[in-house]
Design a protein around this motif. Structure first.
Motif, PDB file in Angstrom:
ATOM      1  N   VAL A 183      25.299 -19.651  24.156  1.00 37.32           N
ATOM      2  CA  VAL A 183      24.834 -18.253  24.132  1.00 37.32           C
ATOM      3  C   VAL A 183      25.573 -17.443  23.067  1.00 37.32           C
ATOM      4  CG1 VAL A 183      24.581 -16.111  25.448  1.00 37.32           C
ATOM      5  CG2 VAL A 183      24.032 -18.302  26.520  1.00 37.32           C
ATOM      6  N   PRO A 184      26.924 -17.534  22.971  1.00 35.57           N
ATOM      7  CA  PRO A 184      27.609 -16.793  21.908  1.00 35.57           C
ATOM      8  C   PRO A 184      27.237 -17.253  20.502  1.00 35.57           C
ATOM      9  CG  PRO A 184      29.149 -17.390  23.643  1.00 35.57           C
ATOM     10  CD  PRO A 184      27.876 -18.138  23.917  1.00 35.57           C
ATOM     11  N   ALA A 185      26.715 -18.455  20.362  1.00 31.70           N
ATOM     12  CA  ALA A 185      26.288 -18.947  19.054  1.00 31.70           C
ATOM     13  C   ALA A 185      24.843 -18.569  18.744  1.00 31.70           C
ATOM     14  CB  ALA A 185      26.454 -20.468  18.981  1.00 31.70           C
ATOM     15  N   PHE A 186      24.187 -17.881  19.683  1.00 27.43           N
ATOM     16  CA  PHE A 186      22.788 -17.482  19.471  1.00 27.43           C
ATOM     17  C   PHE A 186      22.646 -15.980  19.307  1.00 27.43           C
ATOM     18  CE2 PHE A 186      18.353 -16.656  20.862  1.00 27.43           C
ATOM     19  CZ  PHE A 186      17.690 -17.484  19.970  1.00 27.43           C
ATOM     20  N   VAL A 187      23.473 -15.201  19.995  1.00 29.05           N
ATOM     21  CA  VAL A 187      23.389 -13.736  19.943  1.00 29.05           C
ATOM     22  C   VAL A 187      24.711 -13.184  19.425  1.00 29.05           C
ATOM     23  CG1 VAL A 187      22.970 -11.618  21.229  1.00 29.05           C
ATOM     24  CG2 VAL A 187      21.824 -13.741  21.924  1.00 29.05           C
TER      25      VAL A 187
END
Length: 393
Positions: free
Chosen positions: A233-237
């Protein structure tokens, strides 16, 4: 570290290690619940009882959403399943040897299970079982380049359907065979993730993995899915707290500035809520947002919610994309032009953030309410206005 006796050094080192562990974990390393809640993949019994009451009372937007679902091809009681032993899916489902058939049969099974729960007509449960039994008696593999994505898309809907039928309806003699299918045909293709593809791949792979692990009551697989989700998730948003550059997907080898910018569709200016696929198109961005929200929703139902950890990213992602569905982008964003088409993907996240937490989200509100009833994207998202609009449970 300054000079000090060896025992003191070991003590300080140990304390620092413990602090590091606690600072990076907001949920236990073992994330699976002590006992699983059923039905508990994306929707729970209290949530569906709330919806049933609204539909029966012909309250909006639930009644319109129910009527939309009931009128769709997925709710047909005359549907004939089209199982295959091998489903072959190339890029963008070309070749398409069973890809559409599998995805749509899986959505139909979930649709029929929802229809049964809401109207208590057993014909719908019987049809859902027929579809799931046909596939569990037949499928052996997914092949070609899109196999992981296809497996995940179908796996999301299969898990949702199976969870409702097994744990709410109950009369399903072949439920064990269906579980074996999920374990042996689906999990091997998706549970390991896919770090180098666009983010929507690994996010939906983890959504399907989590749903299947709940159905199977597989704590080990559940824990692995949670661990991967928490880094994906942190690598997407993007959030400003990430620094000058977005985080890279662990294990991808994407770690230099140039590599990260290329991975983010050549976008070099970063603003909160921008996603790794925003400058590709909003449709694929929406797939990722849907999986982020759906995954968190299932963990909430299972009693160890990941919403607190990811809610700022989810809130800003929905808001950012909703804003630029509604207005022209600035010149720094995607060269001043975006490919819109976010899709029916905002209800789950918006409901949690706005209905349950009371967070004001003006752009998300306009987009979400303006697109009701949100139906299905014909891949893995289905009927979320019906199940999640203003649902406090």
């Amino acid at each position: 570290m300054v000079d000090m006796p060896a025992p003191c050094k070991r003590l300080v080192t140990g304390v620092l290690a413990l602090l590091l562990v606690f600072s990076t974990q907001s949920v236990p390393a073992t994330a699976a619940p002590p006992s699983f809640t059923h039905p508990g993949v994306l929707v729970s019994r209290p949530m569906l009882d709330f919806v049933r009451g609204k539909v029966t009372a012909k309250a909006q937007p639930w009644r319109a959403a129910y009527d939309q679902m009931a009128a769709s091809r997925y709710a047909s009681l005359s549907r004939t399943p089209k199982p295959r032993a091998v489903v072959e899916c190339g890029p963008y489902s070309d070749p398409n040897l069973g890809c559409t058939d599998e995805r749509e049969d899986a959505i139909a099974a979930y649709t029929l299970a929802l229809m049964w729960y809401l109207n208590q007509d057993t014909r719908y449960a019987t049809k859902a079982i027929q579809i799931m039994d046909a596939w569990s008696a037949t499928i052996a593999d997914h092949t070609n380049s899109n196999a992981p994505l296809q497996t995940a898309w179908s796996g999301v809907s299969w898990a949702q359907a199976a969870e409702l039928i097994k744990y709410a309806y109950g009369n399903w003699p072949n439920s064990g065979r269906f579980g074996t299918m999920l374990r042996n045909v689906y999990l091997p293709k998706i549970a390991g993730g896919n770090a180098t593809s666009n983010g929507n791949w690994e996010l939906v792979m983890m959504e399907a993995t989590l749903g299947i692990s709940v159905f199977l009551e597989d704590r080990t697989t559940y824990d692995r899915a949670v661990a991967k989700y928490r880094t994906r998730v942190p690598a997407f948003v993007y959030l400003a707290s990430d620094g000058a550059l977005p985080k890279a997907p662990p294990g991808s080898g994407i770690d230099t500035r140039d590599e990260i910018i290329r991975y983010w569709q050549n976008q070099s200016t970063f603003s909160e809520g921008l996603t790794q696929e925003t400058c590709r198109d909003f449709t694929h961005t929406g797939y990722g947002i849907a999986s982020i929200a759906d995954f968190a929703e299932t963990t909430r139902i299972q009693g160890q919610s990941l919403y607190p950890e990811i809610q700022d990213r989810l809130r800003t992602a929905i808001g950012f994309q909703s804003r630029y569905e509604l207005e022209s982008p600035p010149s720094w964003l995607c060269g001043g032009a975006v490919n819109r088409g976010l899709g029916p993907v905002t209800e789950v996240g918006y409901n949690h953030l706005n209905t349950r937490l009371g967070i004001t989200m003006p752009n998300s509100k306009i987009y979400t309410e303006g697109h009701r009833p949100q139906g299905t994207n014909n891949l893995f998202v289905a009927w979320q206005t019906l199940t999640h609009a203003q649902n406090p449970n």
